[in-house]
Design an enzyme around this catalytic site. Structure first.
Site, PDB file in Angstrom:
ATOM      1  N   LYS A 159       0.731  -0.546   0.837  1.00  0.00           N
ATOM      2  CA  LYS A 159       0.004   0.029  -0.037  1.00  0.00           C
ATOM      3  C   LYS A 159       0.528   0.880  -0.109  1.00  0.00           C
ATOM      4  CE  LYS A 159      -2.114   1.276   3.930  1.00  0.00           C
ATOM      5  NZ  LYS A 159      -1.378   3.251   4.364  1.00  0.00           N
ATOM      6  N   ASN A 160       1.752   1.085   0.807  1.00  0.00           N
ATOM      7  CA  ASN A 160       2.508   2.695   1.129  1.00  0.00           C
ATOM      8  C   ASN A 160       3.789   2.749  -0.260  1.00  0.00           C
ATOM      9  OD1 ASN A 160       1.113   3.055   3.263  1.00  0.00           O
ATOM     10  ND2 ASN A 160       2.342   2.192   4.608  1.00  0.00           N
ATOM     11  N   CYS A 210      -6.754  12.470  12.476  1.00  0.00           N
ATOM     12  CA  CYS A 210      -6.399  11.226  12.386  1.00  0.00           C
ATOM     13  C   CYS A 210      -5.800  10.703  13.637  1.00  0.00           C
ATOM     14  CB  CYS A 210      -4.549  11.147  11.769  1.00  0.00           C
ATOM     15  SG  CYS A 210      -3.892   8.987  11.253  1.00  0.00           S
ATOM     16  N   ARG A 242      -0.076  14.214  13.824  1.00  0.00           N
ATOM     17  CA  ARG A 242       0.370  14.136  12.285  1.00  0.00           C
ATOM     18  C   ARG A 242       0.283  15.197  11.360  1.00  0.00           C
ATOM     19  NH1 ARG A 242      -1.331   8.850   9.475  1.00  0.00           N
ATOM     20  NH2 ARG A 242       0.089   8.557   8.055  1.00  0.00           N
ATOM     21  N   ASP A 256       4.152   0.462  11.938  1.00  0.00           N
ATOM     22  CA  ASP A 256       2.182  -0.478  11.729  1.00  0.00           C
ATOM     23  C   ASP A 256       2.878  -1.398  11.853  1.00  0.00           C
ATOM     24  OD1 ASP A 256       2.313   1.753  10.426  1.00  0.00           O
ATOM     25  OD2 ASP A 256       3.446   1.845   8.821  1.00  0.00           O
ATOM     26  N   ARG A 289      -8.989  -0.469   4.359  1.00  0.00           N
ATOM     27  CA  ARG A 289      -8.389   0.509   3.393  1.00  0.00           C
ATOM     28  C   ARG A 289      -6.935  -0.347   3.083  1.00  0.00           C
ATOM     29  NH1 ARG A 289      -7.116   5.295   7.149  1.00  0.00           N
ATOM     30  NH2 ARG A 289      -5.862   6.204   5.141  1.00  0.00           N
TER      31      ARG A 289
HETATM   32  N1  EPU Z   1       6.193  14.745  11.108  1.00  0.00           N
HETATM   33  C1  EPU Z   1       5.530  15.663  11.267  1.00  0.00           C
HETATM   34  N2  EPU Z   1       5.085  16.861  10.448  1.00  0.00           N
HETATM   35  C2  EPU Z   1       5.416  16.414   9.304  1.00  0.00           C
HETATM   36  C3  EPU Z   1       5.486  15.263   8.867  1.00  0.00           C
HETATM   37  C4  EPU Z   1       5.853  13.970   9.926  1.00  0.00           C
HETATM   38  O1  EPU Z   1       5.775  16.615  12.414  1.00  0.00           O
HETATM   39  O2  EPU Z   1       5.405  17.283   7.993  1.00  0.00           O
HETATM   40  C5  EPU Z   1       5.925  13.527  12.671  1.00  0.00           C
HETATM   41  C6  EPU Z   1       4.327  12.516  12.621  1.00  0.00           C
HETATM   42  O3  EPU Z   1       3.155  13.203  12.843  1.00  0.00           O
HETATM   43  C7  EPU Z   1       5.683  10.944  13.152  1.00  0.00           C
HETATM   44  C8  EPU Z   1       6.475  11.240  12.531  1.00  0.00           C
HETATM   45  O4  EPU Z   1       7.068  12.321  11.317  1.00  0.00           O
HETATM   46  O5  EPU Z   1       4.970  12.175  14.023  1.00  0.00           O
HETATM   47  C9  EPU Z   1       6.335  10.236  11.660  1.00  0.00           C
HETATM   48  O6  EPU Z   1       5.237  10.506  10.379  1.00  0.00           O
HETATM   49  P1  EPU Z   1       6.090   9.905   8.773  1.00  0.00           P
HETATM   50  O7  EPU Z   1       5.698  11.448   8.611  1.00  0.00           O
HETATM   51  O8  EPU Z   1       7.131   9.215   8.640  1.00  0.00           O
HETATM   52  O9  EPU Z   1       4.776   9.089   7.946  1.00  0.00           O
HETATM   53  P2  EPU Z   1       3.215   9.409   7.257  1.00  0.00           P
HETATM   54  O10 EPU Z   1       4.300   9.474   5.900  1.00  0.00           O
HETATM   55  O11 EPU Z   1       2.515  10.597   7.428  1.00  0.00           O
HETATM   56  C10 EPU Z   1       4.002   7.034   6.999  1.00  0.00           C
HETATM   57  C11 EPU Z   1       2.922   5.714   6.978  1.00  0.00           C
HETATM   58  C12 EPU Z   1       2.703   5.003   7.938  1.00  0.00           C
HETATM   59  C13 EPU Z   1       3.538   4.735   8.494  1.00  0.00           C
HETATM   60  C14 EPU Z   1       4.302   6.060   9.350  1.00  0.00           C
HETATM   61  C15 EPU Z   1       5.698   5.889   9.651  1.00  0.00           C
HETATM   62  C16 EPU Z   1       1.942   6.625   4.060  1.00  0.00           C
HETATM   63  C17 EPU Z   1       1.128   6.509   3.167  1.00  0.00           C
HETATM   64  N3  EPU Z   1       1.913   5.845   5.183  1.00  0.00           N
HETATM   65  O12 EPU Z   1       3.191   7.724   6.968  1.00  0.00           O
HETATM   66  O13 EPU Z   1       1.544   4.012   7.736  1.00  0.00           O
HETATM   67  O14 EPU Z   1       2.996   4.744   9.858  1.00  0.00           O
HETATM   68  O15 EPU Z   1       5.048   6.217   7.251  1.00  0.00           O
HETATM   69  O16 EPU Z   1       6.295   4.721   8.880  1.00  0.00           O
HETATM   70  O17 EPU Z   1       3.461   5.776   3.726  1.00  0.00           O
HETATM   71  C18 EPU Z   1      -0.507   2.354   7.725  1.00  0.00           C
HETATM   72  O18 EPU Z   1       0.234   2.275   6.871  1.00  0.00           O
HETATM   73  O19 EPU Z   1      -0.738   1.497   9.093  1.00  0.00           O
HETATM   74  C19 EPU Z   1       0.611   4.185   8.832  1.00  0.00           C
HETATM   75  C20 EPU Z   1      -0.002   4.583   9.559  1.00  0.00           C
END
Ligand code: EPU
Length: 426
Positions: free
Chosen positions: A22-23, A118, A123, A314, A406
Site C-alpha cells: 500500500k505505502n 488522525c 500528524r 506499523d 483500507r
Molecule cells: N511528522 C511531523 N511533521 C511532518 C511529517 C511528519 O511532525 O511534516 C511526524 C509525524 O507526526 C510522526 C513522524 O513525523 O510523528 C513520522 O511520520 P511520517 O511522516 O514518517 O509518517 P507518514 O509519512 O505520514 C507513513 C506511512 C504510515 C507509517 C509511517 C511511519 C504512508 C502512506 N504512510 O506515514 O503508514 O506508519 O510512515 O512509518 O506511507 C499505515 O500504513 O498503517 C500507516 C499509518
C-alpha cells in the site's frame, strides 16, 4: 457496516501470496502526475486506499485503467489536469498529501487540502511545507487548503538541501518527486529509508530521474526537465507479510509467504526468532519467500518502534497481540506516533493484561484470550484484533473493519486459505 466473525483456536497451514505494498503504491500512483506519458504499475493491491487515490487522480483529470489479473493499473496525466486535491477525498486518506510535490513540480501550482485529524496522532505536514518552500515554492494555508505556487517569473522549483526535523516517509517521497523535475541538485538529509522509498526511486529512475543514495539517509537528486512514462512493479507489502508472520506465530502452524522479502522485515523476524518461532527465508524461481513454523507458546518480546531499519510502528499492534498470549512480560514502546495504543482497550476486552503509561505499554502474557465483540479503530489496530481473535477461545466479532479494507488485500480470504475460521457479515 461489515464485521468479521472469527472462531479462534485453529492452527494455520499452507501458503499465502503477499500483495503489493500500500505505502509504495500510493506514492507511485502520484508519481504518474510527473509526466504526460502513460505510466503502468504492476502488482497494485486491491485496497480502499488505492481506490481513493485513483478517485483523487481521476478528479484531477488523470485517465486510469486496470488491466490483467495481477494488479495492473495504468495512468495518464495528459493536459488538461486540474492540480487540486479536495477535502472530501483528502480527509479520508492522509496519503493524498503526496500529490502536492508532483503537482507543484510539473504544473507550478497546486491546491491540496490539509488532511485534518488522525486517529493515531496529530500528524502535521509542516515538514512537507518547509521542504517545498526551500525549493522555492510559495505556500500559504487558507480555508483549510495548502495553496502552493512558484514565484512570478519562475517555471520550475529549484534544487535545495533539505534536512527535516525528523524522519518522514511521505515527506521524503514528496521531496523526491518534486526534486526529480526541479532545476539543479537537491540533497535530502535525514531521508527515510523504508523499502518503499528505494522502490519509488527505482520507478522515478525508470521515468528518467537522476537519483543516487536511495536506501540511505542522504539522497542526491539531479533535476531533469522532463520525465517519461514507465512500467514499474510495486514492491511486496512488508507489513502485510509481517502481519501474517505474527498471526502464525500466535496460532501455531506452518505457513509459506510467497513474494515476501525477509530482509525488509529483519527487525520483526529477529524478535519472532527470539520468541521461539522458526523462520527460513530465501529466493526460488517463483520469487522471494518466508516460511514460518511455530509450535507451543512463544516468549514475550519487548521492543521499541523506530524508523526503518528499526522495528516498524506499523507492526506494533500486531506484535502486541502476540505478546498478549506469550510467556512472560514485555515492554512495548511506541516512539513514532503519540496515540497508537488504541487497540489496547480492545485487547483488554478479550482478556489481555496490558498497562499503558504514555509511550509505553507493559503486556503480561496470559494462557488464553476469550472471544468478545471488539471495535477496530485504525488499520493496524484492526489487524491486531484479527490476530487476537484467531487465538481467542470462542467467537470474536471485529466491528468497523472498513479500517482493515483500507490497507489489507483480501485478508480474510487469505486467512481462510490457510485454515482460519473467519467470515465477513453485515
Ligand atoms: N511528522 C511531523 N511533521 C511532518 C511529517 C511528519 O511532525 O511534516 C511526524 C509525524 O507526526 C510522526 C513522524 O513525523 O510523528 C513520522 O511520520 P511520517 O511522516 O514518517 O509518517 P507518514 O509519512 O505520514 C507513513 C506511512 C504510515 C507509517 C509511517 C511511519 C504512508 C502512506 N504512510 O506515514 O503508514 O506508519 O510512515 O512509518 O506511507 C499505515 O500504513 O498503517 C500507516 C499509518
Amino acid at each position: 457496516m461489515d464485521k468479521l466473525r472469527i472462531t479462534g483456536g485453529r492452527t494455520l497451514k499452507g501458503e499465502v501470496t503477499i500483495s503489493g505494498a500500500k505505502n509504495a503504491a500510493l506514492p507511485e500512483m502520484c508519481a504518474a502526475l510527473l509526466t504526460d506519458e502513460p505510466v503502468r504499475l504492476l502488482n497494485v493491491p486491491r485496497l480502499h486506499d488505492v481506490a481513493t487515490m485513483r478517485r483523487l487522480l481521476n478528479n484531477m483529470g488523470v485517465k486510469t485503467e486496470t488491466h490483467g489479473e495481477r494488479g495492473g493499473m495504468s495512468f495518464q496525466a495528459a493536459d488538461p489536469i486540474q492540480p487540486e486535491a479536495p477535502y472530501e477525498l483528502v480527509k479520508t486518506m492522509r496519503a493524498s498529501v503526496l500529490a502536492l510535490g508532483p503537482l507543484l513540480a510539473r504544473f507550478g501550482h497546486a491546491k491540496v487540502s490539509l488532511p485534518g485529524g488522525c486517529a493515531i496522532g496529530s500528524r502535521p505536514v509542516d515538514q512537507h511545507i518547509k521542504g517545498l518552500q526551500a525549493m522555492g515554492a510559495e505556500i500559504v494555508v487558507e480555508h483549510g487548503y495548502m495553496v502552493a505556487r512558484l514565484p512570478q517569473g519562475r517555471s520550475r522549483l529549484h534544487g535545495a538541501r533539505i534536512a527535516t526535523d525528523m524522519v518522514t516517509v511521505t515527506g521524503t517521497e514528496n521531496f523526491l518527486m518534486a526534486a526529480a523535475l526541479a532545476e539543479g541538485e537537491t540533497l535530502l538529509e535525514n531521508a527515510a529509508q523504508e523499502p518503499e522509498i528505494p522502490d519509488l526511486c527505482e520507478m522515478l529512475i525508470a521515468m528518467g530521474a537522476k537519483i543516487e543514495g536511495h536506501g540511505t539517509s542522504r539522497i542526491h537528486i539531479q533535476g531533469v526537465e522532463r520525465l517519461h512514462g514507465c512500467t514499474h512493479q510495486v514492491v511486496a507489502d512488508r507489513i502485510e507479510a509481517g502481519t501474517f508472520l505474527c498471526a502464525v506465530a500466535a496460532t501455531g502452524g506452518d505457513v509459506v509467504l510467497r513474494h515476501a522479502n525477509a530482509h525488509h522485515l529483519d527487525a520483526v523476524i529477529d524478535k519472532l526468532l527470539e520468541a521461539g518461532a522458526e523462520i527460513e527465508a530465501g529466493a526460488e524461481a517463483a520469487g522471494a519467500f518466508i516460511r514460518i513454523r511455530s509450535t507451543g507458546r512463544l516468549k514475550a518480546q519487548s521492543f521499541r518502534t523506530t524508523e526503518y531499519p528499526g522495528f516498524p510502528t506499523d507492526m506494533q499492534a500486531q506484535f502486541m497481540a502476540l505478546n498478549c498470549i506469550a510467556e512472560g512480560t514485555a515492554k512495548v514502546t511506541e516512539t513514532i506516533f503519540e496515540n497508537r495504543f488504541m487497540h489496547v482497550n480492545e485487547l483488554v476486552r478479550l482478556g489481555a493484561r496490558i498497562q499503558t503509561d504514555g509511550k509505553v505499554a507493559v503486556v503480561e502474557g496470559i494462557d488464553r484470550l476469550s472471544g468478545a465483540t471488539v471495535m477496530a479503530t485504525d488499520l493496524r489496530a484492526s489487524a491486531s484484533l484479527v490476530i487476537a481473535g484467531l487465538v481467542a477461545e470462542g467467537q470474536t466479532v471485529v466491528d468497523r473493519i472498513y479500517h482493515l479494507d483500507r490497507g489489507y488485500d483480501q485478508m480474510e480470504e487469505k486467512l481462510r486459505g490457510i485454515g482460519a475460521d473467519i467470515v465477513r457479515f453485515k
